[in-house]
Scaffold this active site. Structure first.
Site, mmCIF file in Angstrom:
data_model
loop_
_atom_site.group_PDB
_atom_site.id
_atom_site.type_symbol
_atom_site.label_atom_id
_atom_site.label_comp_id
_atom_site.label_asym_id
_atom_site.label_seq_id
_atom_site.Cartn_x
_atom_site.Cartn_y
_atom_site.Cartn_z
ATOM 1 N N HIS A 143 7.460 -2.546 -7.683
ATOM 2 C CA HIS A 143 6.360 -1.722 -6.945
ATOM 3 C C HIS A 143 6.825 -0.940 -5.785
ATOM 4 O O HIS A 143 6.635 0.007 -5.390
ATOM 5 C CB HIS A 143 5.030 -2.348 -6.852
ATOM 6 N N GLU A 144 7.354 -2.075 -4.976
ATOM 7 C CA GLU A 144 7.775 -1.730 -3.698
ATOM 8 C C GLU A 144 9.032 -0.812 -3.600
ATOM 9 O O GLU A 144 9.170 0.060 -2.894
ATOM 10 C CB GLU A 144 8.029 -2.932 -2.662
ATOM 11 N N HIS A 147 8.058 2.527 -4.539
ATOM 12 C CA HIS A 147 7.488 3.243 -3.275
ATOM 13 C C HIS A 147 8.577 4.110 -2.357
ATOM 14 O O HIS A 147 8.423 5.185 -2.114
ATOM 15 C CB HIS A 147 6.795 2.565 -2.174
ATOM 16 N N GLU A 221 0.006 4.899 -5.126
ATOM 17 C CA GLU A 221 -0.240 3.557 -5.771
ATOM 18 C C GLU A 221 -0.131 3.572 -7.339
ATOM 19 O O GLU A 221 0.609 2.779 -7.784
ATOM 20 C CB GLU A 221 -1.549 2.727 -5.207
#
Length: 285
Positions: A143-144, A147, A221
């Protein structure tokens, strides 16, 4: 206390630097600070300038405020796994290997920050490492990394710069109109009403601007969750989000909270930087 002092000193330094830059530009361009052109220049310098200085300092601020320790060389099996996992995901996402760090906190969280895709930091809390399975932690890391790969730090900085500029410009223009009404046409200079209403309008418009920024943050997100699902599988990402349901309120602040896996509670959904976990889980199904 450390975070508060760091925040105040950083913002004071930014204001001093931007003040000097603005003074030079005003002098070189010969623009009056009371003209619309001058007000727009002030708004642009402080609106975009503050946002981009914060972006370029984001890694340093994150390390100092959280006490995150960058893993230069793996000292144990956990750190070795972290480096290997982020390296593999970064390669899949076609970005340069981010710095990887661990910060001491009981909360289950992680964040990404940095000025560009190829100059970034991914940090995880000790609480995440102790309370998540390896598959769940892998999904959080993905997830990071997503980003970073999506360029979310730069995107939100640009959005923040635009809304900051409009907030400052509109506040000063309207404060000038109110000030002229109170002072009358014969009086020169700036009266007390200008400073009072400039502050009031900036606060009011700032609240509206935060809703706009929060909306874009929530969309990023969903995109990061989708990116993580592509990297490690939707089932792992869903499992990580399910685990976060039992997490305590996030202690991260500012851009770290915006790019964290979990967020603090908000007064209303439209002020939240993250969508509700149930919505994120449903979007992955």
């Amino acid at each position: 206390m450390k975070r508060v002092v760091l925040f105040l000193l950083t913002n004071l330094a930014v204001m001093l630097v931007l003040g000097v830059v603005l003074s030079v530009l005003m002098s070189v361009l010969g623009i009056s600070s009371r003209s619309y052109g001058g007000i727009m220049l002030i708004a642009l310098v402080f609106g975009f300038g503050g946002a981009f200085i914060s972006l370029f300092m984001s890694k340093w601020i994150a390390k100092k405020s959280t006490g995150a320790m960058v893993i230069a060389q793996a000292r144990n099996e956990t750190e070795h796994w972290l480096l290997q996992t982020v390296a593999r995901q970064a390669q899949q996402a076609n970005i340069k290997m981010p710095e990887v760090a661990i910060y001491d906190s009981p909360e289950i969280n992680a964040f990404a920050t940095g000025p560009s895709k190829n100059n970034s930091l991914v940090a995880v809390s000790s609480g995440l490492l102790h309370n998540m399975s390896q598959d769940e932690a892998e999904a959080v890391l993905a997830h990071e990394v997503s980003h970073v790969a999506n360029g979310d730090m730069v995107t939100l900085t640009l959005i923040q710069g635009v809304v900051n500029t409009f907030v400052i410009f509109l506040a000063k223009v309207l404060a000038g109109i109110v000030d002229n009404f109170f002072r009358g046409e014969d009086e020169e200079g700036t009266g007390w009403a200008y400073f009072v209403f400039d502050l009031i309008f900036q606060m009011l418009f700032g609240i509206l601007a935060s809703i706009v920024v929060a909306y874009f943050s929530r969309q990023r997100e969903f995109a990061a969750d989708k990116g993580a699902a592509n990297l490690v599988g939707a089932h792992k990402m869903r499992a990580a989000l399910e685990r976060l349901k039992h997490n305590q309120e996030s202690q991260l602040e500012g851009s770290m909270m915006a790019f964290g896996i979990a967020s603090g509670k908000s007064i209303a959904d439209f002020f939240a930087s993250h969508p509700p976990l149930e919505q994120r889980i449903q979007a992955l199904r």
